[in-house]
Enzyme design. Structure first.
Site, PDB file in Angstrom:
ATOM      1  CD  GLU A 168      -2.743   1.450   0.304  1.00 46.62           C
ATOM      2  OE1 GLU A 168      -2.607   2.498  -0.363  1.00 46.62           O
ATOM      3  OE2 GLU A 168      -3.615   0.604   0.083  1.00 46.62           O
ATOM      4  CG  ASP A 213      -7.213   6.001  -7.525  1.00 47.99           C
ATOM      5  OD1 ASP A 213      -8.210   6.254  -8.251  1.00 47.99           O
ATOM      6  OD2 ASP A 213      -6.537   6.876  -6.987  1.00 47.99           O
ATOM      7  CG  ASP A 264     -16.702   1.375  -5.314  1.00 46.08           C
ATOM      8  OD1 ASP A 264     -15.542   1.388  -5.761  1.00 46.08           O
ATOM      9  OD2 ASP A 264     -17.183   2.309  -4.636  1.00 46.08           O
TER      10      ASP A 264
END
Length: 162
Positions: free
Chosen positions: A18, A68, A104
Site C-alpha cells: 500500500e 483507485d 465499486d
C-alpha cells in the site's frame, strides 16, 4: 481486509502492499493489537514490489480490493489493472493460484474483466465475461461501504492461474 484475512487464515502468510501512509499505519496498529505475525507490509508501489521483490511462482494468491479507479478517461492509463501488470502477476502466481479483484466502479469492473479475460495466463472461474459472487473470504471494506452508500454496485472477479 488484510487484518481480517490474517486473523481468519492463521496458517497463511500475507504480504500487504500500500502506498497510502495512514492506511499502512492503521494496518500496523491493528496487527500489533491482535498480535498477528503472519503479515509483512510494504509501503511502496505495488508494480515495483512485484517486479523487484517477488520471484516466479512465489505467490499462491493475489487479492486486490478497490484499487483507485482513476475515473477520468484521461487518467485511465494510471489504473493498476493493465495488461502488463496482469502478465507480471501471472509470472509470480503459481499455476492453480488465484487472482481476486473487487471494485465499486462499473466501468473499471468492465475494464478489469476485459483485461484479465484477455490473458491466456488466467481462467475466469465464473466463465468468460462473467463476474463472480463475492467469495466468503472477502468482508465489506471501507471503500465498498462508501461505494454502496453512493449507490455504486460491487463487482468481484476471481481468476485461476493456468
Amino acid at each position: 481486509q488484510l487484518l481480517h484475512a490474517a486473523i481468519n487464515e492463521p496458517g497463511r502468510n500475507f504480504i500487504g502492499i500500500e502506498v497510502h501512509r495512514p492506511g499502512v499505519g492503521r494496518l500496523m496498529n491493528g496487527l500489533a493489537e491482535a498480535a498477528i505475525d503472519n503479515v509483512r507490509v510494504a509501503r511502496h508501489d505495488a508494480v515495483e514490489v512485484l517486479q523487484r521483490m517477488i520471484g516466479k511462482d512465489a505467490l499462491d494468491e493475489v487479492r486486490i480490493y478497490f484499487p483507485d479507479p482513476w475515473p477520468k478517461k484521461r487518467h485511465h492509463k494510471r489504473r493498476l489493472i493493465q495488461p502488463d501488470f496482469i502478465d507480471s502477476l501471472a509470472a509470480r502466481v503459481r499455476p492453480g493460484g488465484l487472482l481476486h479483484l473487487a471494485t465499486d466502479w462499473a466501468d473499471y469492473a468492465a475494464h478489469m474483466l476485459a483485461v484479465v479475460d484477455a490473458s491466456d495466463a488466467w481462467r475466469n472461474r465464473a466463465g468468460l465475461g462473467a463476474y463472480s459472487a463475492a467469495p466468503p473470504w472477502r468482508i465489506n471494506t471501507h471503500f465498498e461501504k462508501r461505494g454502496l452508500r453512493l449507490g455504486h454496485g460491487v463487482w468481484d472477479l476471481v481468476h485461476e492461474r493456468t
